[in-house]
Every structure is written in C-alpha cells, then in structure tokens.
Enzyme design. Sequence first.
Site, PDB file in Angstrom:
ATOM      1  N   HIS A 260     -17.643 -15.910  19.061  1.00  0.00           N
ATOM      2  CA  HIS A 260     -18.145 -16.938  19.968  1.00  0.00           C
ATOM      3  C   HIS A 260     -18.969 -16.372  21.122  1.00  0.00           C
ATOM      4  O   HIS A 260     -19.453 -17.116  21.978  1.00  0.00           O
ATOM      5  CB  HIS A 260     -16.953 -17.735  20.517  1.00  0.00           C
ATOM      6  CG  HIS A 260     -17.279 -19.105  20.983  1.00  0.00           C
ATOM      7  ND1 HIS A 260     -17.073 -19.527  22.278  1.00  0.00           N
ATOM      8  CD2 HIS A 260     -17.806 -20.167  20.324  1.00  0.00           C
ATOM      9  CE1 HIS A 260     -17.450 -20.778  22.398  1.00  0.00           C
ATOM     10  NE2 HIS A 260     -17.890 -21.198  21.232  1.00  0.00           N
ATOM     11  N   LYS A 262     -21.953 -14.943  23.411  1.00  0.00           N
ATOM     12  CA  LYS A 262     -23.388 -15.220  23.536  1.00  0.00           C
ATOM     13  C   LYS A 262     -23.945 -14.238  24.557  1.00  0.00           C
ATOM     14  O   LYS A 262     -23.773 -14.420  25.764  1.00  0.00           O
ATOM     15  CB  LYS A 262     -23.624 -16.656  23.977  1.00  0.00           C
ATOM     16  CG  LYS A 262     -23.197 -17.692  22.936  1.00  0.00           C
ATOM     17  CD  LYS A 262     -22.296 -18.712  23.579  1.00  0.00           C
ATOM     18  CE  LYS A 262     -21.936 -19.806  22.583  1.00  0.00           C
ATOM     19  NZ  LYS A 262     -20.517 -19.795  22.237  1.00  0.00           N
ATOM     20  N   HIS A 508     -22.734 -27.890  27.884  1.00  0.00           N
ATOM     21  CA  HIS A 508     -22.064 -26.954  26.991  1.00  0.00           C
ATOM     22  C   HIS A 508     -21.550 -25.750  27.785  1.00  0.00           C
ATOM     23  O   HIS A 508     -20.999 -24.805  27.224  1.00  0.00           O
ATOM     24  CB  HIS A 508     -23.064 -26.517  25.912  1.00  0.00           C
ATOM     25  CG  HIS A 508     -22.481 -25.721  24.802  1.00  0.00           C
ATOM     26  ND1 HIS A 508     -22.728 -24.371  24.649  1.00  0.00           N
ATOM     27  CD2 HIS A 508     -21.669 -26.062  23.778  1.00  0.00           C
ATOM     28  CE1 HIS A 508     -22.103 -23.927  23.572  1.00  0.00           C
ATOM     29  NE2 HIS A 508     -21.448 -24.916  23.026  1.00  0.00           N
ATOM     30  N   LYS A 510     -19.452 -23.202  29.941  1.00  0.00           N
ATOM     31  CA  LYS A 510     -18.044 -22.828  30.145  1.00  0.00           C
ATOM     32  C   LYS A 510     -17.952 -22.173  31.516  1.00  0.00           C
ATOM     33  O   LYS A 510     -18.551 -21.131  31.758  1.00  0.00           O
ATOM     34  CB  LYS A 510     -17.552 -21.858  29.080  1.00  0.00           C
ATOM     35  CG  LYS A 510     -17.343 -22.487  27.709  1.00  0.00           C
ATOM     36  CD  LYS A 510     -18.612 -22.635  26.960  1.00  0.00           C
ATOM     37  CE  LYS A 510     -18.352 -23.079  25.519  1.00  0.00           C
ATOM     38  NZ  LYS A 510     -19.530 -23.701  24.921  1.00  0.00           N
TER      39      LYS A 510
END
Length: 636
Positions: A260, A262, A508, A510
């Site tokens: 996950h 990025k 989106h 976090k």
Amino acid sequence: MDKDLERAIALSLKESQANTSSSRAISISDSEDDDDDRFQSELLQAIQASKTESSRATTQSVHNPEPLSQSARSTPAASFLSERARMERERLERLKRVRGQDAEDGGCISPPAKRQHIPSSEIQANGRANIASASSSSVPSSSSASSRTASTTINHIPTSEQLFWDGELRPTANKHSQPRQDEQSTFRLTEVLGLKSDISFAIIASYSTSVSWIYEFFAPSTPVIIVAQPDQSGQSTIKNILPNWVMTVPFLRNGRGCQHMKFMLIFYKTGRLRVVISTANLVDYDWRDIENAVWLQDLPPRSAPISHDPKSIDDFPSIMQNVLRAVNVRPALANMLANDHPNLPLQTISDLRMKWDWSKVKVKLVPSIAGKHEGWPNIILTGHTRLMKAVRDMGLRTGKGKAAKDLVVESHGSSIGTYSTQWINEFYWSARGESAEDWLDEPKSRRTKLSWPPVKIVFPSLKTVHDSVLGEQGGGTMFCRTNQWEALKFPRELFHDSNSTGGRVLMHTKMIIATYRPKKSIFETSSQSKGKEKELSDSETEPESDDIEIQNDPIGWAYVGSHNFTPSAWGTLSGSGFNPVLNVINYELGIIFPLYDAKDVERVSCFKRPARKYVSGQDRPWIQEESQLLRQSQQT
C-alpha cells in the site's frame, strides 16, 4: 493518453513477451540482508541470465509482427513502436558485444534520460511544518493562475523549476476545487516530477497503478523501477514490463495484505535526489477527481560519499533503505545494472544514505513492513511501535501518571477497519509515545475492558458523499462495510464527518492530527470506566526525570502517508514486555512531524476542524455496497 499510444504500449508489451525471455517473472527470495557480497552475487547472476536469454532473443525478430497502415506510421504510436524497435536492436547488439567480456562489464550506459514531475511537502530546518500558501514565494505566480484552468491542465507541463530543500507538504490539485476554498497551494503530478529530460532514474511505488498512464510522464529512455501489488500467490517477483521499466513486487504471507506504500525516489541528472511520500495511487483518478496529499524534499549530492555506518538504523535514509529492501527493490536494481543501465546513480541500496545529504530532513519516516516482527530491535522499526519511537524521538511523549498530558487523536482515512477497544487503546498508547513494554505487561483481561480512548475516526458520511461534486459515483475509493458499522461493539460514537478544507471533494488523504488538550476529557465515560483507566494509569511508576526534552513547546504532531487507521496497516501487538511481537499485514509508509501552534494545525489539516460528530440515529458512513447508483455504474 490517446488510444493510439495506449495500443502501442499494449503491442510493445505483447512483443516483449513473444520475442524475449526478459519479461518472464523471476522469483526472488524475501531476504532483506544488505550484505555487499550478496548483492554482487545477485548482480552476477542477473548478468549471466541476461547473456543466456539474449542468445535466444537474437534469433527472433525485433519488429512489430503486425504491419502498420500508412496513416498509422504518421501517428505518435508509430513513432513509439519505431523507437522501441530501434532500442531493442541496439540492446541485442550490445549484448552480442558483451558476451566475451567479464561479467562486471556487462551492459552499457543508458541513453540520456528525460525528466519528470513529483508531489511535494515537508518540514523547515527549524523543525516547523512548511505548508506553502497560495502567495508563497517558492511558487511562481503562474502556478496560481494555472490552478484555475480547466481539468485538462491538471497535469500541465511545468514551465519553471521548483526546488524544496527544506521540504513541502501540500494537497494535490483536482479539477473540482480550483481554486481551493482555503487558498492552499497545491501540487500536480507534473510539478512533482518536473521536466522529463532532467530525470536519470526513478523508483516509484503504488498500490493501484495504471502503467500506461504513468508511463507518459517519463521519457522512454528513462530507467524506472515500479513497486506494485503482488498477485494472489503473494510471491516476490521482478519482471520487465516495458523498455527500461522493471516491475517488482514484495512478499506477502499467504497472499494476504497489500503493498500500500506510495512513494517516489527521483534521481536527476544534476545529482539531486527528490524524495516523495504521497497518499495518491499512480492512477489518473487520484490526481484528477479526488484530493490527496504529497510531501517532498530535495536533497543535494554529497561532495564525497560517507562511510557506511552499520549502527545507523533509525534515521530517515536508513529506514528508507530498509523499506527498499523489504519491497524487493534490490534484485530489481541488480537486474537494471546488469541490463543496459550499469551507470545508474544508485548502485547499491546503501548508496542512498552515503551519497546524498539528508541533514536538512526534519520529518521522521514511519513504515509498516508486512510480516511477523519479534523482539525490541525489530518492532521499533515498523508499525505503530515505530510511530511510538518517532514520537519519543521528537520529544513529544505525553508521560504517565498524574503528570501525563492528555492527547486527542483525529485520524482521517479512506478505509475503515475492524476495531476493538484493546486495539484502539494499543494504538493510542503508541501515539502517546509510551512504551509497548508497559502496555504488554498489563493483564490482558484489563486491556480488553478499557473504554474507548480520546480518538476521533474521521470518515465521510453518506450525506457528505451525496453533497460532493461527483456524488455517489465519486465514492469508489472510500471503504466501510455494513457488517462493520452494524457490529454490536463497533465504535460508532468515535465517528466524525470528513469535509475537505478545499471544497466539495472527497479525500483519499490519510492523516492523523494529534494534539494535547486540558486534562478534562471531552469523551464522557462512566465512573466505572474512569476508575479502570485511573487504575491502569496509577499503576505506572516510570520516573518523571526523563532524558527526552520538549523543544519549542510543540502542541502535538501530524502524520501523513499511506496508513489507514486499521490493524492491518499499523499492526497488532502480542507477546510480553520482555519479548514483544508485532504482526503487520500491509506495507505502508508515511511521515510524522511536530505541530507548534494552532496555525500549524489549521494549515496541515486536510479536513475541517472541529470535525462534526456523527449524530446517532441520523448519520451513517458512506458504504459502497449500499449504493445502488454506484453498483449500476460499475456494471456498465
């Protein structure tokens, strides 16, 4: 990207699979050892494999087996295929010449690479978060003007270079909130990457990736390693997917979990390195229709490499090196060095710390590495126990007992987990900077009966999704399940609504905002629960004389990265205080930095504060499976 170019890439992939064996998946061990001898062994093996494969490839045609029409020859797609065929011929000729040479001399210097664009954000040298405003002198005036243009320019070609030696954190631009209501400066992907012609090498990572889309942002000759999600087997592999592009995937136990992370490491011809930590996937939707966040910092090359220090395991570059090993970058790098690109700026993973100057990087790197981690030296490098260590290192530990500071944690994300009071208290313990040793030494019966700590879970309500620019069809990347929300012991009272400070767009992003507060809790608990919390608190007798000093009186800290607020992302503790065990399902990556005042909090927070608390019986989170409109759009 036009359909001709998309077809060209597809044909290129098909041709590579038919005409060479370099596209075959290569199984890789999940070992993370960085011994130089091991690396050189892998390099020699890759070179030998390349020689063996080239003997087969040279007997086959490098031309596209499907003849192009006259009209097609004049299109960009035709130019792409012609260039690919020329490069393939040159590669095979080089491999013929290499056969008689020593293995270390295999390959050739890659052609001049072109440059690209990257997201940006970071911390100033004095440790304060640098959140550029729309009037920031670091941003050309054309940036503000271009942010008001149509959606087709969301990823426009940059006209000037922007460097961020002290780092920068910004939301990403999207076509539905230009200009932003909060007037914050934004980053487009092209601004993150810059000019194609300046990039010499890149390592990029994403959970969801549109290869044909991201390929556009790089010159065809630029070598790129892309870290992606493994298939259902969970086995680590590397594979050539395009000319000069190698895809690598890490190991996942039993195929369970996600890669996950990025991030981007962009190496430029000038010697500069740009480090990027993002919340956005490498797909057009994430950079066009929803809001994400990006942090980046530019690093100068050292005048001379420093010596390898095996004791340095906890600083930013050392942890970044561990991340690269964990996600299987090392064998991909060996493959590239053995095939066509022997002069990459990064020759070994250890070069990252030795060849670039990281002295101005003030943020702390917080990874989660999928797997079972046992013992203190291992668990403080990953998951929420790494977060705990970073909070301590910044001097932001709350302390314990009667003198402890109260901390409110506001966690914003796009995916909801399965929660228990034990896990949320476990995470909260680390968010306070308190040792997992103390947590694990408490009886499990007591840990499981604690009330909810002062944590706010920030997630879009059904009403917020309905009222957003794209409505329900824009909620495809937000995840909460009906059986989660309706579970008997689910913490519905902790939920707060997510509303972007930039406009009516879904996020989106976090992000965690953690701030100290007065001792009186805003979360009402029963006297019995308070008694239990007091019993746990008063049983802790760590001395008040601590060697951690709080500098500049921060009021809390912020996290930005790929971690959602879930046990899969942050890990779950077990074992004992003497021998702790942390089990992590996903690979995740983010940064943490101090917040010094209310203005810092306001500038950093992607969501409107105070976040509106869900009204019991009225508010419900956005749940995709309950949306008939979204189901219909996905079926068509």
